[in-house]
Scaffold this motif. Structure first.
Motif, PDB file in Angstrom:
ATOM      1  N   LEU A 136       0.763  -1.033   0.131  1.00 51.54           N
ATOM      2  CA  LEU A 136       0.072  -0.167  -0.125  1.00 51.54           C
ATOM      3  C   LEU A 136       0.737   1.182   0.067  1.00 51.54           C
ATOM      4  O   LEU A 136       0.733   2.185  -0.761  1.00 51.54           O
ATOM      5  N   LEU A 137       1.934   1.303   0.773  1.00 56.74           N
ATOM      6  CA  LEU A 137       2.736   2.362   0.903  1.00 56.74           C
ATOM      7  C   LEU A 137       3.525   2.859  -0.564  1.00 56.74           C
ATOM      8  O   LEU A 137       3.597   3.895  -1.023  1.00 56.74           O
ATOM      9  N   ALA A 138       4.118   1.665  -0.937  1.00 55.15           N
ATOM     10  CA  ALA A 138       4.380   1.692  -2.552  1.00 55.15           C
ATOM     11  C   ALA A 138       3.594   2.155  -3.541  1.00 55.15           C
ATOM     12  O   ALA A 138       3.850   2.882  -4.475  1.00 55.15           O
ATOM     13  N   SER A 139       2.414   1.590  -3.337  1.00 53.87           N
ATOM     14  CA  SER A 139       1.224   1.964  -4.332  1.00 53.87           C
ATOM     15  C   SER A 139       0.855   3.461  -4.180  1.00 53.87           C
ATOM     16  O   SER A 139       0.506   3.940  -5.316  1.00 53.87           O
ATOM     17  N   ALA A 140       0.815   4.022  -2.919  1.00 50.54           N
ATOM     18  CA  ALA A 140       0.584   5.378  -2.948  1.00 50.54           C
ATOM     19  C   ALA A 140       1.751   6.240  -3.451  1.00 50.54           C
ATOM     20  O   ALA A 140       1.055   7.088  -4.463  1.00 50.54           O
ATOM     21  N   ILE A 141       2.701   5.984  -3.554  1.00 48.72           N
ATOM     22  CA  ILE A 141       3.844   6.634  -4.515  1.00 48.72           C
ATOM     23  C   ILE A 141       3.650   6.138  -5.689  1.00 48.72           C
ATOM     24  O   ILE A 141       3.713   7.129  -6.734  1.00 48.72           O
ATOM     25  N   GLY A 142       3.518   5.125  -6.070  1.00 49.97           N
ATOM     26  CA  GLY A 142       2.964   4.665  -7.505  1.00 49.97           C
ATOM     27  C   GLY A 142       1.870   5.270  -8.434  1.00 49.97           C
ATOM     28  O   GLY A 142       1.967   5.706  -9.382  1.00 49.97           O
ATOM     29  N   LEU A 143       0.944   5.438  -7.398  1.00 50.07           N
ATOM     30  CA  LEU A 143      -0.251   6.057  -8.008  1.00 50.07           C
ATOM     31  C   LEU A 143      -0.067   7.725  -8.171  1.00 50.07           C
ATOM     32  O   LEU A 143      -0.315   8.060  -9.384  1.00 50.07           O
ATOM     33  N   TYR A 144       0.736   8.095  -7.378  1.00 46.71           N
ATOM     34  CA  TYR A 144       1.265   9.772  -7.750  1.00 46.71           C
ATOM     35  C   TYR A 144       2.212   9.935  -9.126  1.00 46.71           C
ATOM     36  O   TYR A 144       2.018  10.601  -9.843  1.00 46.71           O
ATOM     37  N   MET A 190      -4.690  11.042  -4.290  1.00 45.00           N
ATOM     38  CA  MET A 190      -5.244  10.422  -3.248  1.00 45.00           C
ATOM     39  C   MET A 190      -4.179   9.538  -2.741  1.00 45.00           C
ATOM     40  O   MET A 190      -3.889   9.516  -1.436  1.00 45.00           O
ATOM     41  N   GLY A 191      -3.047   9.010  -3.529  1.00 44.98           N
ATOM     42  CA  GLY A 191      -1.879   8.428  -2.949  1.00 44.98           C
ATOM     43  C   GLY A 191      -1.064   9.295  -2.329  1.00 44.98           C
ATOM     44  O   GLY A 191      -0.591   8.736  -1.281  1.00 44.98           O
ATOM     45  N   PHE A 192      -0.885  10.631  -2.673  1.00 44.01           N
ATOM     46  CA  PHE A 192      -0.216  11.555  -2.227  1.00 44.01           C
ATOM     47  C   PHE A 192      -0.359  11.621  -0.645  1.00 44.01           C
ATOM     48  O   PHE A 192       0.049  11.609   0.347  1.00 44.01           O
ATOM     49  N   LEU A 193      -1.973  11.949  -0.449  1.00 47.54           N
ATOM     50  CA  LEU A 193      -2.602  12.176   0.778  1.00 47.54           C
ATOM     51  C   LEU A 193      -2.255  10.947   1.654  1.00 47.54           C
ATOM     52  O   LEU A 193      -2.313  11.010   2.771  1.00 47.54           O
ATOM     53  N   LEU A 194      -2.587   9.381   1.254  1.00 50.61           N
ATOM     54  CA  LEU A 194      -2.436   8.450   1.863  1.00 50.61           C
ATOM     55  C   LEU A 194      -1.112   8.054   2.509  1.00 50.61           C
ATOM     56  O   LEU A 194      -0.898   7.152   3.243  1.00 50.61           O
ATOM     57  N   ASN A 205       2.416  17.979   1.221  1.00 48.41           N
ATOM     58  CA  ASN A 205       2.199  16.342   0.636  1.00 48.41           C
ATOM     59  C   ASN A 205       3.625  16.178   0.580  1.00 48.41           C
ATOM     60  O   ASN A 205       3.927  14.945   0.743  1.00 48.41           O
ATOM     61  N   TYR A 206       4.390  16.815  -0.058  1.00 49.35           N
ATOM     62  CA  TYR A 206       5.793  16.449  -0.455  1.00 49.35           C
ATOM     63  C   TYR A 206       6.496  16.176   1.029  1.00 49.35           C
ATOM     64  O   TYR A 206       7.565  15.493   1.023  1.00 49.35           O
ATOM     65  N   LEU A 207       6.329  17.018   1.867  1.00 51.24           N
ATOM     66  CA  LEU A 207       7.171  17.005   3.087  1.00 51.24           C
ATOM     67  C   LEU A 207       7.349  15.615   3.956  1.00 51.24           C
ATOM     68  O   LEU A 207       8.318  15.243   4.181  1.00 51.24           O
ATOM     69  N   PRO A 208       6.231  15.211   3.869  1.00 53.87           N
ATOM     70  CA  PRO A 208       6.583  13.659   4.514  1.00 53.87           C
ATOM     71  C   PRO A 208       7.208  12.630   3.631  1.00 53.87           C
ATOM     72  O   PRO A 208       7.906  11.770   4.394  1.00 53.87           O
ATOM     73  N   ILE A 209       7.203  12.549   2.389  1.00 47.75           N
ATOM     74  CA  ILE A 209       7.907  11.883   1.580  1.00 47.75           C
ATOM     75  C   ILE A 209       9.537  12.324   1.580  1.00 47.75           C
ATOM     76  O   ILE A 209      10.340  11.575   1.632  1.00 47.75           O
ATOM     77  N   VAL A 210       9.730  13.617   1.808  1.00 42.17           N
ATOM     78  CA  VAL A 210      11.179  14.070   1.788  1.00 42.17           C
ATOM     79  C   VAL A 210      11.733  13.510   3.055  1.00 42.17           C
ATOM     80  O   VAL A 210      12.821  13.218   3.218  1.00 42.17           O
TER      81      VAL A 210
END
Length: 218
Positions: free
Chosen positions: A86-94, A130-134, A197-202
């Motif tokens: 699910l985590l990888a899919s969230a980034i994949g969706l984006y 949606m993936g970005f948010l999740l 949205n970018y901040l948690p990813i960074v």
């Protein structure tokens, strides 16, 4: 695959940096652009003077995100394969929906009705966002499973801020209220929302890079 697992978080940072800088760099070459009132999708409009560069840049950014997926999944696969997917899919969706699809299917704001390209673009962007948010929500669940309370609390705060900023951006898109102060600056609301949205990813990518580099030094 080992290459992507080793350098995946660098690709993730490159994806964020590339995607984040797109409107500000291309905006220099877009006469009359108002970053405060115009959404980023106008860069890909058929009338945009930077359309070609934007479409290519969007695909490149999306590819960076996709290349990071093996590293993201591999980090948590031992704890929970389902949540890791699910985590990888969230980034994949984006990466696919909001970046690659944006590059392959542009919009025409002059059209009275949605074309096929507009449908694909908007649906892809919606799923990608949606993936970005999740993404931080799945991180919260994974860190809770690992018993890492400090990381859990950090991403709870980031998730809440991300939702609030996304809510403000959502209000800015509603005609009944988007003439109110701040909400009448939809471009500003979108860019603030994307920043949080970018901040948690960074933070996640940098944390993983530090952790892996520390492990190699031992």
């Amino acid at each position: 695959m080992d290459f992507f697992k080793r350098y995946g978080f660098y690709f993730l940072l490159l994806g964020v940096l590339s995607d984040f800088l797109t409107p500000y760099i291309l905006g220099i070459f877009y006469p009359g652009l108002n970053q405060m009132t115009m959404v980023m999708s106008v860069f890909g409009d058929v009338e945009s003077p930077v359309r070609g560069a934007f479409l290519v840049w969007s695909v490149v950014s999306g590819v960076f995100f996709v290349l990071a997926l093996p590293a993201i999944y591999g980090t948590f696969a031992k704890n929970s394969r389902t949540l890791a997917i699910l985590l990888a899919s969230a980034i994949g969706l984006y990466g696919i929906g909001d970046c690659i699809f944006t590059g392959l299917f542009s919009i025409d704001t002059e059209q009275a009705t949605w074309t096929f390209s507009t449908w694909v673009h908007n649906i892809g962007s919606g799923l990608g966002y949606m993936g970005f948010l999740l993404f931080p929500l799945f991180l919260i669940l994974l860190y809770r499973k690992q018993g890492r309370s400090r990381h859990t609390k950090t991403y709870v705060v980031l998730f809440i801020i991300s939702l609030v900023s996304a809510g403000v951006y959502g209000l800015a898109r509603i005609p009944a209220v988007n003439d109110l102060p701040i909400l009448d600056k939809i471009g500003f609301c979108q860019r603030i929302s994307f920043f949080f949205n970018y901040l948690p990813i960074v933070i996640f990518a940098i944390d993983q890079i530090k952790h892996r580099n520390k492990g190699r030094l031992r």
